[in-house]
Design a protein around this motif. Structure first.
Motif, PDB file in Angstrom:
ATOM      1  N   ILE A  29       0.838  -1.197   0.000  1.00  0.00           N
ATOM      2  CA  ILE A  29       0.000   0.000   0.000  1.00  0.00           C
ATOM      3  C   ILE A  29       0.875   1.249   0.000  1.00  0.00           C
ATOM      4  O   ILE A  29       1.825   1.352   0.768  1.00  0.00           O
ATOM      5  CB  ILE A  29      -0.925   0.002   1.227  1.00  0.00           C
ATOM      6  N   VAL A  30       0.507   2.181  -0.867  1.00  0.00           N
ATOM      7  CA  VAL A  30       1.132   3.504  -0.876  1.00  0.00           C
ATOM      8  C   VAL A  30       0.022   4.525  -0.657  1.00  0.00           C
ATOM      9  O   VAL A  30      -1.065   4.387  -1.196  1.00  0.00           O
ATOM     10  CB  VAL A  30       1.902   3.787  -2.183  1.00  0.00           C
ATOM     11  N   GLY A  31       0.287   5.503   0.164  1.00  0.00           N
ATOM     12  CA  GLY A  31      -0.721   6.511   0.444  1.00  0.00           C
ATOM     13  C   GLY A  31      -1.763   6.001   1.429  1.00  0.00           C
ATOM     14  O   GLY A  31      -1.721   4.859   1.881  1.00  0.00           O
ATOM     15  N   PRO A  32      -2.721   6.859   1.740  1.00  0.00           N
ATOM     16  CA  PRO A  32      -3.755   6.496   2.717  1.00  0.00           C
ATOM     17  C   PRO A  32      -4.834   5.604   2.099  1.00  0.00           C
ATOM     18  O   PRO A  32      -4.950   5.499   0.881  1.00  0.00           O
ATOM     19  CB  PRO A  32      -4.352   7.852   3.103  1.00  0.00           C
ATOM     20  N   VAL A  33      -5.640   5.001   2.951  1.00  0.00           N
ATOM     21  CA  VAL A  33      -6.832   4.289   2.500  1.00  0.00           C
ATOM     22  C   VAL A  33      -7.807   5.352   1.992  1.00  0.00           C
ATOM     23  O   VAL A  33      -8.085   6.329   2.685  1.00  0.00           O
ATOM     24  CB  VAL A  33      -7.475   3.492   3.655  1.00  0.00           C
ATOM     25  N   ILE A  34      -8.291   5.183   0.774  1.00  0.00           N
ATOM     26  CA  ILE A  34      -9.285   6.104   0.221  1.00  0.00           C
ATOM     27  C   ILE A  34     -10.652   5.573   0.638  1.00  0.00           C
ATOM     28  O   ILE A  34     -10.976   4.419   0.401  1.00  0.00           O
ATOM     29  CB  ILE A  34      -9.163   6.197  -1.311  1.00  0.00           C
ATOM     30  N   HIS A  35     -11.449   6.436   1.262  1.00  0.00           N
ATOM     31  CA  HIS A  35     -12.723   6.025   1.849  1.00  0.00           C
ATOM     32  C   HIS A  35     -13.798   6.984   1.370  1.00  0.00           C
ATOM     33  O   HIS A  35     -13.750   8.179   1.667  1.00  0.00           O
ATOM     34  CB  HIS A  35     -12.574   6.067   3.374  1.00  0.00           C
ATOM     35  N   LEU A  36     -14.772   6.456   0.616  1.00  0.00           N
ATOM     36  CA  LEU A  36     -15.835   7.284   0.056  1.00  0.00           C
ATOM     37  C   LEU A  36     -17.193   6.791   0.536  1.00  0.00           C
ATOM     38  O   LEU A  36     -17.449   5.587   0.557  1.00  0.00           O
ATOM     39  CB  LEU A  36     -15.814   7.205  -1.479  1.00  0.00           C
ATOM     40  N   TYR A  37     -18.061   7.717   0.891  1.00  0.00           N
ATOM     41  CA  TYR A  37     -19.437   7.372   1.230  1.00  0.00           C
ATOM     42  C   TYR A  37     -20.282   7.523  -0.030  1.00  0.00           C
ATOM     43  O   TYR A  37     -20.094   8.477  -0.781  1.00  0.00           O
ATOM     44  CB  TYR A  37     -19.987   8.299   2.325  1.00  0.00           C
ATOM     45  N   ASP A  38     -21.198   6.582  -0.250  1.00  0.00           N
ATOM     46  CA  ASP A  38     -22.024   6.647  -1.450  1.00  0.00           C
ATOM     47  C   ASP A  38     -23.513   6.502  -1.136  1.00  0.00           C
ATOM     48  O   ASP A  38     -24.264   5.929  -1.909  1.00  0.00           O
ATOM     49  CB  ASP A  38     -21.577   5.609  -2.474  1.00  0.00           C
ATOM     50  N   GLU A  39     -23.949   7.053  -0.017  1.00  0.00           N
ATOM     51  CA  GLU A  39     -25.347   6.883   0.396  1.00  0.00           C
ATOM     52  C   GLU A  39     -26.338   7.507  -0.578  1.00  0.00           C
ATOM     53  O   GLU A  39     -27.493   7.087  -0.643  1.00  0.00           O
ATOM     54  CB  GLU A  39     -25.593   7.378   1.821  1.00  0.00           C
ATOM     55  N   HIS A  40     -25.926   8.500  -1.364  1.00  0.00           N
ATOM     56  CA  HIS A  40     -26.831   9.122  -2.326  1.00  0.00           C
ATOM     57  C   HIS A  40     -27.020   8.265  -3.570  1.00  0.00           C
ATOM     58  O   HIS A  40     -27.920   8.523  -4.366  1.00  0.00           O
ATOM     59  CB  HIS A  40     -26.350  10.516  -2.705  1.00  0.00           C
ATOM     60  N   GLN A  41     -26.157   7.262  -3.731  1.00  0.00           N
ATOM     61  CA  GLN A  41     -26.252   6.367  -4.875  1.00  0.00           C
ATOM     62  C   GLN A  41     -26.269   4.914  -4.412  1.00  0.00           C
ATOM     63  O   GLN A  41     -25.729   4.037  -5.066  1.00  0.00           O
ATOM     64  CB  GLN A  41     -25.076   6.614  -5.828  1.00  0.00           C
ATOM     65  N   ALA A  42     -26.920   4.670  -3.304  1.00  0.00           N
ATOM     66  CA  ALA A  42     -26.922   3.328  -2.719  1.00  0.00           C
ATOM     67  C   ALA A  42     -27.600   2.300  -3.621  1.00  0.00           C
ATOM     68  O   ALA A  42     -27.185   1.148  -3.671  1.00  0.00           O
ATOM     69  CB  ALA A  42     -27.588   3.356  -1.349  1.00  0.00           C
ATOM     70  N   ALA A  43     -28.640   2.712  -4.342  1.00  0.00           N
ATOM     71  CA  ALA A  43     -29.388   1.757  -5.164  1.00  0.00           C
ATOM     72  C   ALA A  43     -28.655   1.372  -6.438  1.00  0.00           C
ATOM     73  O   ALA A  43     -28.781   0.251  -6.912  1.00  0.00           O
ATOM     74  CB  ALA A  43     -30.758   2.328  -5.510  1.00  0.00           C
ATOM     75  N   ALA A  44     -27.897   2.307  -6.989  1.00  0.00           N
ATOM     76  CA  ALA A  44     -27.156   2.034  -8.226  1.00  0.00           C
ATOM     77  C   ALA A  44     -26.081   3.096  -8.402  1.00  0.00           C
ATOM     78  O   ALA A  44     -26.304   4.267  -8.115  1.00  0.00           O
ATOM     79  CB  ALA A  44     -28.098   2.042  -9.422  1.00  0.00           C
ATOM     80  N   PRO A  45     -24.916   2.680  -8.873  1.00  0.00           N
ATOM     81  CA  PRO A  45     -23.853   3.660  -9.090  1.00  0.00           C
ATOM     82  C   PRO A  45     -24.116   4.487 -10.340  1.00  0.00           C
ATOM     83  O   PRO A  45     -24.766   4.033 -11.278  1.00  0.00           O
ATOM     84  CB  PRO A  45     -22.616   2.776  -9.284  1.00  0.00           C
ATOM     85  N   ASP A  46     -23.634   5.683 -10.329  1.00  0.00           N
ATOM     86  CA  ASP A  46     -23.672   6.536 -11.508  1.00  0.00           C
ATOM     87  C   ASP A  46     -22.476   6.158 -12.374  1.00  0.00           C
ATOM     88  O   ASP A  46     -21.322   6.254 -11.929  1.00  0.00           O
ATOM     89  CB  ASP A  46     -23.607   8.003 -11.073  1.00  0.00           C
TER      90      ASP A  46
END
Length: 140
Positions: A43-60
């Protein structure tokens, strides 16, 4: 030594890393985690952590395309010749993937297959912990 300090070149090592990131506390909202890996799968760099609650049903699809473009830039800058590992997570105790989980994982897989960098096995997690997404789950 933390599992994040080891080479993630095996499925067992990657599973241990995701268990460490997961923490065992469950999830309050749908999330996506990304690890950027160098050529030796460290691993290089930090863990990238994204919240996706606005697209929980399907990704854009456009958003995922943009994410993969930015990941390509990040890999090129931090770890030329490296790749990424991703884990999709959501709240809940059932390890069975819902229709929304499958849409997310299949879309992530499709974008990663077309990416200019390598990627490790895709993982999925619920409050019970992480697991690898089986190849037959990605077909659909």
């Amino acid at each position: 030594m933390s599992p994040l300090d080891c080479s993630l070149s095996t499925t067992a090592a990657l599973t241990a890393a995701w268990r460490f990131v997961d923490g065992g506390f469950g999830y309050s909202a749908p999330q996506l985690f990304v690890l950027v890996l160098d050529r030796r799968a460290r691993i290089v760099g930090p863990v990238i952590h994204l919240y996706d609650e606005h697209q929980a049903a399907a990704p854009d699809d456009g958003m995922l395309g943009l994410l993969v473009e930015r990941l390509a830039e990040t890999v090129e800058e931090l770890a030329p010749g490296g790749g990424v590992a991703l884990m999709k997570a959501r709240p809940g105790r059932s390890p069975v993937m819902t229709a929304a989980d499958l849409r997310w994982c299949r879309a992530l897989h499709r974008h990663l297959q077309a990416a200019a960098f390598s990627s490790r096995a895709l993982f999925f997690a619920t409050d019970l912990g992480p697991r690898i997404v089986a190849p037959d789950e990605l077909i659909g």
